[in-house]
Scaffold this active site. Sequence first.
Site, PDB file in Angstrom:
ATOM      1  N   ILE A   1       0.827  -1.218   0.000  1.00 38.16           N
ATOM      2  CA  ILE A   1       0.000   0.000   0.000  1.00 38.16           C
ATOM      3  C   ILE A   1       0.859   1.265   0.000  1.00 38.16           C
ATOM      4  O   ILE A   1       0.416   2.328  -0.420  1.00 38.16           O
ATOM      5  CB  ILE A   1      -0.967  -0.042   1.216  1.00 38.16           C
ATOM      6  CG1 ILE A   1      -2.205   0.785   0.968  1.00 38.16           C
ATOM      7  CG2 ILE A   1      -0.278   0.367   2.509  1.00 38.16           C
ATOM      8  CD1 ILE A   1      -3.327   0.519   1.961  1.00 38.16           C
TER       9      ILE A   1
ATOM     10  N   ASN B   1      11.468  -8.888   6.791  1.00 39.73           N
ATOM     11  CA  ASN B   1      11.760  -8.250   8.075  1.00 39.73           C
ATOM     12  C   ASN B   1      11.177  -9.082   9.215  1.00 39.73           C
ATOM     13  O   ASN B   1      10.042  -9.552   9.125  1.00 39.73           O
ATOM     14  CB  ASN B   1      11.156  -6.840   8.106  1.00 39.73           C
ATOM     15  CG  ASN B   1      11.807  -5.915   7.097  1.00 39.73           C
ATOM     16  OD1 ASN B   1      13.014  -5.978   6.879  1.00 39.73           O
ATOM     17  ND2 ASN B   1      11.008  -5.071   6.465  1.00 39.73           N
TER      18      ASN B   1
ATOM     19  N   GLU C   1       6.730  -4.407  10.810  1.00 45.47           N
ATOM     20  CA  GLU C   1       5.571  -3.582  11.159  1.00 45.47           C
ATOM     21  C   GLU C   1       4.318  -4.435  11.311  1.00 45.47           C
ATOM     22  O   GLU C   1       3.522  -4.230  12.203  1.00 45.47           O
ATOM     23  CB  GLU C   1       5.297  -2.617  10.001  1.00 45.47           C
ATOM     24  CG  GLU C   1       5.603  -1.172  10.234  1.00 45.47           C
ATOM     25  CD  GLU C   1       5.299  -0.394   8.964  1.00 45.47           C
ATOM     26  OE1 GLU C   1       4.126  -0.348   8.552  1.00 45.47           O
ATOM     27  OE2 GLU C   1       6.266   0.134   8.380  1.00 45.47           O
ATOM     28  N   VAL C   2       4.150  -5.353  10.373  1.00 43.21           N
ATOM     29  CA  VAL C   2       2.946  -6.192  10.363  1.00 43.21           C
ATOM     30  C   VAL C   2       3.347  -7.598  10.803  1.00 43.21           C
ATOM     31  O   VAL C   2       4.193  -8.242  10.170  1.00 43.21           O
ATOM     32  CB  VAL C   2       2.304  -6.229   8.959  1.00 43.21           C
ATOM     33  CG1 VAL C   2       1.126  -7.189   8.931  1.00 43.21           C
ATOM     34  CG2 VAL C   2       1.869  -4.829   8.534  1.00 43.21           C
TER      35      VAL C   2
ATOM     36  N   HIS D   1       5.643 -11.888   5.889  1.00 41.46           N
ATOM     37  CA  HIS D   1       5.466 -11.391   4.523  1.00 41.46           C
ATOM     38  C   HIS D   1       6.830 -11.164   3.900  1.00 41.46           C
ATOM     39  O   HIS D   1       7.764 -10.729   4.561  1.00 41.46           O
ATOM     40  CB  HIS D   1       4.641 -10.106   4.494  1.00 41.46           C
ATOM     41  CG  HIS D   1       5.162  -9.031   5.410  1.00 41.46           C
ATOM     42  ND1 HIS D   1       4.919  -9.046   6.760  1.00 41.46           N
ATOM     43  CD2 HIS D   1       5.922  -7.944   5.179  1.00 41.46           C
ATOM     44  CE1 HIS D   1       5.503  -8.003   7.316  1.00 41.46           C
ATOM     45  NE2 HIS D   1       6.138  -7.315   6.374  1.00 41.46           N
ATOM     46  N   MET D   2       6.914 -11.450   2.631  1.00 40.54           N
ATOM     47  CA  MET D   2       8.151 -11.264   1.872  1.00 40.54           C
ATOM     48  C   MET D   2       7.943 -10.103   0.914  1.00 40.54           C
ATOM     49  O   MET D   2       6.992 -10.109   0.125  1.00 40.54           O
ATOM     50  CB  MET D   2       8.462 -12.551   1.107  1.00 40.54           C
ATOM     51  CG  MET D   2       9.776 -12.529   0.366  1.00 40.54           C
ATOM     52  SD  MET D   2      10.076 -14.132  -0.410  1.00 40.54           S
ATOM     53  CE  MET D   2       9.032 -13.973  -1.868  1.00 40.54           C
ATOM     54  N   HIS D   3       8.808  -9.101   1.020  1.00 42.05           N
ATOM     55  CA  HIS D   3       8.754  -7.978   0.077  1.00 42.05           C
ATOM     56  C   HIS D   3       9.477  -8.393  -1.206  1.00 42.05           C
ATOM     57  O   HIS D   3      10.572  -8.953  -1.155  1.00 42.05           O
ATOM     58  CB  HIS D   3       9.490  -6.764   0.641  1.00 42.05           C
ATOM     59  CG  HIS D   3       8.912  -6.195   1.897  1.00 42.05           C
ATOM     60  ND1 HIS D   3       8.132  -5.067   1.920  1.00 42.05           N
ATOM     61  CD2 HIS D   3       9.007  -6.600   3.187  1.00 42.05           C
ATOM     62  CE1 HIS D   3       7.781  -4.785   3.176  1.00 42.05           C
ATOM     63  NE2 HIS D   3       8.307  -5.706   3.964  1.00 42.05           N
TER      64      HIS D   3
HETATM   65  P1  AMP Z   1       7.266  -4.642   7.346  1.00 39.69           P
HETATM   66  O1  AMP Z   1       7.941  -3.384   7.805  1.00 39.69           O
HETATM   67  O2  AMP Z   1       8.220  -5.621   6.712  1.00 39.69           O
HETATM   68  O3  AMP Z   1       6.412  -5.273   8.424  1.00 39.69           O
HETATM   69  O4  AMP Z   1       6.315  -4.206   6.171  1.00 39.69           O
HETATM   70  C1  AMP Z   1       4.927  -4.151   6.259  1.00 39.69           C
HETATM   71  C2  AMP Z   1       4.439  -3.628   4.941  1.00 39.69           C
HETATM   72  O5  AMP Z   1       3.053  -3.829   4.852  1.00 39.69           O
HETATM   73  C3  AMP Z   1       4.707  -2.132   4.726  1.00 39.69           C
HETATM   74  O6  AMP Z   1       5.524  -1.957   3.573  1.00 39.69           O
HETATM   75  C4  AMP Z   1       3.300  -1.559   4.536  1.00 39.69           C
HETATM   76  O7  AMP Z   1       3.260  -0.529   3.593  1.00 39.69           O
HETATM   77  C5  AMP Z   1       2.511  -2.783   4.099  1.00 39.69           C
HETATM   78  N1  AMP Z   1       1.082  -2.742   4.379  1.00 39.69           N
HETATM   79  C6  AMP Z   1       0.485  -2.466   5.558  1.00 39.69           C
HETATM   80  N2  AMP Z   1      -0.859  -2.552   5.444  1.00 39.69           N
HETATM   81  C7  AMP Z   1      -1.107  -2.890   4.154  1.00 39.69           C
HETATM   82  C8  AMP Z   1      -2.298  -3.134   3.402  1.00 39.69           C
HETATM   83  N3  AMP Z   1      -3.511  -3.042   3.946  1.00 39.69           N
HETATM   84  N4  AMP Z   1      -2.166  -3.469   2.095  1.00 39.69           N
HETATM   85  C9  AMP Z   1      -0.951  -3.566   1.528  1.00 39.69           C
HETATM   86  N5  AMP Z   1       0.210  -3.359   2.186  1.00 39.69           N
HETATM   87  C10 AMP Z   1       0.133  -3.019   3.473  1.00 39.69           C
END
Ligand code: AMP
Length: 122
Positions: free
Chosen positions: A36, A91, A99-100, A104-106
């Site tokens: 996002i 991360n 953060e989440v 999740h893999m970027h």
């Molecule tokens: P991290 O810092 O690795 O936990 O990255 C979490 C990522 O999730 C960040 O790059 C956010 O921009 C992304 N993110 C959070 N909420 C959403 C959402 N609803 N849809 C898509 N990406 C999201």
Amino acid sequence: MSDPGPQSCVFCRIVRGEIPARKVYEDEEVLAFHDIRPQAPVHVLVIPKAHVPTLYEAAAAHERALGRMLACAGEIARAEGASDGFRVILNTGRVGNQEVYHVHMHILAGPAPLGPMLSRRN
Ligand code: AMP
């Protein structure tokens, strides 16, 4: 931040269709969608459909989904136009700046080179 649990986890809510996402790939194990707040021209997140808060909780039961995440990365990158290289980042925890709290893999790509993996502090 810490594990919100599957009920309120934002990525579980995307898997359940409760909040929208720009999906780019889906199979029985994983889902991929655009970040996002993209930090590169190509920025896609690939997640296991099951709620796994961090890699610390990853276990043998998750091997299939974790394997799928890597196995589909090249296909997703190509489909997004990144045919000349990309980077994956996963991360983990406070020090990893997660953060989440749902694994999740970027997938990140240019077209321009992404630069060094971490910025140097000295
Ligand atoms: P991290 O810092 O690795 O936990 O990255 C979490 C990522 O999730 C960040 O790059 C956010 O921009 C992304 N993110 C959070 N909420 C959403 C959402 N609803 N849809 C898509 N990406 C999201």
